[in-house]
Design an enzyme around this catalytic site. Structure first.
Site, PDB file in Angstrom:
ATOM      1  N   ASN A  79       0.814  -1.220   0.000  1.00  0.00           N
ATOM      2  CA  ASN A  79       0.000   0.000   0.000  1.00  0.00           C
ATOM      3  C   ASN A  79       0.843   1.263   0.000  1.00  0.00           C
ATOM      4  O   ASN A  79       0.327   2.366   0.206  1.00  0.00           O
ATOM      5  CB  ASN A  79      -0.944  -0.003   1.209  1.00  0.00           C
TER       6      ASN A  79
ATOM      7  N   HIS B 209       3.031   2.434   2.116  1.00  0.00           N
ATOM      8  CA  HIS B 209       3.416   3.106   3.354  1.00  0.00           C
ATOM      9  C   HIS B 209       4.227   2.130   4.200  1.00  0.00           C
ATOM     10  O   HIS B 209       4.240   0.924   3.954  1.00  0.00           O
ATOM     11  CB  HIS B 209       2.207   3.679   4.116  1.00  0.00           C
TER      12      HIS B 209
ATOM     13  N   CYS C 209       3.430   6.706   7.443  1.00  0.00           N
ATOM     14  CA  CYS C 209       4.777   7.157   7.097  1.00  0.00           C
ATOM     15  C   CYS C 209       5.104   6.675   5.688  1.00  0.00           C
ATOM     16  O   CYS C 209       4.910   5.499   5.369  1.00  0.00           O
ATOM     17  CB  CYS C 209       5.779   6.611   8.108  1.00  0.00           C
TER      18      CYS C 209
END
Length: 414
Positions: A318, A320, A355
């Site tokens: 995904n 991240h 993040c």
């Protein structure tokens, strides 16, 4: 079986006429059963000492539309009359002796392989040898076993906390896949994939009773339950496969996020219909701590680690950072004196923001005073970006290291 393979390797099939030397014929005729080179019983040579070999019949060819008939001639090979055309074949080695030697070697190797005790010496090595896992309790619980590899242990000769957390993540995804709910997304159901929705974790609590060592086999059970109106709770119970003792317990809360807008979303009714039948009516395996996680600042942090950046391998599908990577980052700021004398016994994490690959992070830690008679320690953690945006708040608990096999008296599990 092996002998036939060896024979076919040295005597390949040919579409042309077969020519057999007199020396090879004599070697074959000396055997109890006269076998041809391709395993077919051959007739003994005639009284004249010759064997007739006929050329394969072929359809009459045509030349310029006119049928041409070619006569097939029989070729006679005389034993006693050498000729210049046989000189090349007479110089070939005696293949029957080579065949016998190769056959003997292969038969000996096959016997040795059969007699070799290939079975593992420990019965727990057979536990879920391929790591496929299985559905249990009418599809409500998923179970999978993991063998601790040599590259998964650390300086304490035990598995790292990141290894155990990766096992939790793996069983969660395999649970979705085994239940037939895996859509186009990674861990998303078909209805979630239609709406570009993914699961993200918001909170996780972990209690570690003991750390497994190399070659230990751990058994992981996982299940899901509702959490509020728009959340899902997933629990794990990790045991030692051989002894049945608890290794780790964990509970987590997940919500949905739109993959494109990166905003949280409610659970659509179509998705709820997909997953609702798999929800268990069971209390969390760990009671909620309830204590608020305090925010650290530069003035009250004891240790600060800066310049932490994700590697490409830290990203999931995904795009991240994998949530397990956050654990390694918060431990980066833990003092080496604690890591040498204590082991992590529990942690509570609240994920505030995702993040990405271009993030540069800072890890802050503050050590609290002893909170148990056994001189255990407690630490507060904050993972933030260089701009100050919070990524993760956490609290970790540490106990003095002990000899392997000595477990605390934790009482019955909830």
């Amino acid at each position: 079986m092996v002998a036939s393979v060896a024979a076919s390797a040295f005597f390949p099939a040919s579409s042309s006429s077969s020519v057999v030397s007199s020396k090879a014929l004599r070697a074959i005729n000396e055997t109890p059963e006269t076998l041809g080179v391709r395993g077919i019983v051959a007739k003994p040579a005639s009284s004249s000492g010759a064997m007739q070999v006929k050329a394969h019949a072929q359809a009459p060819p045509k030349v310029n539309g006119t049928r041409v008939v070619l006569k097939s001639e029989s070729h006679t090979i005389e034993e006693e009359a050498p000729s210049s055309s046989r000189t090349f074949y007479n110089q070939l080695p005696d293949w029957s002796f080579l065949f016998a030697a190769v056959t003997t070697i292969f038969l000996a190797a096959e016997k040795q392989f059969t007699l070799t005790d290939w079975k593992p010496k420990r019965p727990d090595m057979l536990a879920d040898a391929f790591g496929l896992g299985k559905i249990m309790q009418d599809g409500m619980v998923f179970r999978q076993n993991f063998s601790i590899r040599s590259y998964e242990i650390g300086a304490d000769q035990t598995a790292s906390i990141e290894t155990l957390m990766n096992h939790l993540q793996e069983t969660a995804l395999n649970h979705v896949k085994s239940a037939g709910l895996m859509g186009a997304g990674f861990g998303s159901t078909p209805e979630m994939s239609k709406r570009n929705l993914i699961w993200v974790v918001t909170k996780m609590q972990v209690l570690v009773e003991q750390y497994p060592s190399w070659e230990d086999v751990v058994q992981v059970d996982t299940w899901v339950a509702p959490s509020g109106k728009n959340g899902m709770r997933r629990d794990w119970h990790v045991r030692d496969y051989q002894t049945g003792q608890t290794v780790l317990r964990a509970t987590s809360v997940w919500v949905m996020m739109n993959k494109q807008t990166r905003r949280l979303s409610k659970i659509p009714e179509e998705v709820r219909a997909e997953i609702g039948s798999y929800f268990m009516d069971r209390d969390p395996i760990i009671n909620d701590d309830g204590r608020k996680l305090s925010k650290l600042e530069d003035d009250n942090a004891d240790y600060v680690r800066t310049g932490l950046t994700p590697r490409w391998g830290d990203l999931d599908v995904n795009q991240h950072v994998n949530n397990v990577k956050y654990i390694g980052w918060i431990l980066e700021s833990a003092p080496i004196s604690i890591l040498e004398s204590h082991e992590l016994s529990g942690m509570t994490m609240e994920y505030r923001r995702e993040c990405g690959k271009d993030s540069v992070l800072q890890s802050l830690a503050a050590v609290s005073s002893s909170h148990s008679p056994e001189t255990g320690l407690e630490c507060q953690h904050l993972l933030r970006s260089e701009s100050g945006a919070e990524i993760l708040r956490a609290r970790t608990e540490w106990r003095p290291k002990r000899a392997k096999g000595l477990l605390p008296n934790t009482g019955p599990l909830p």
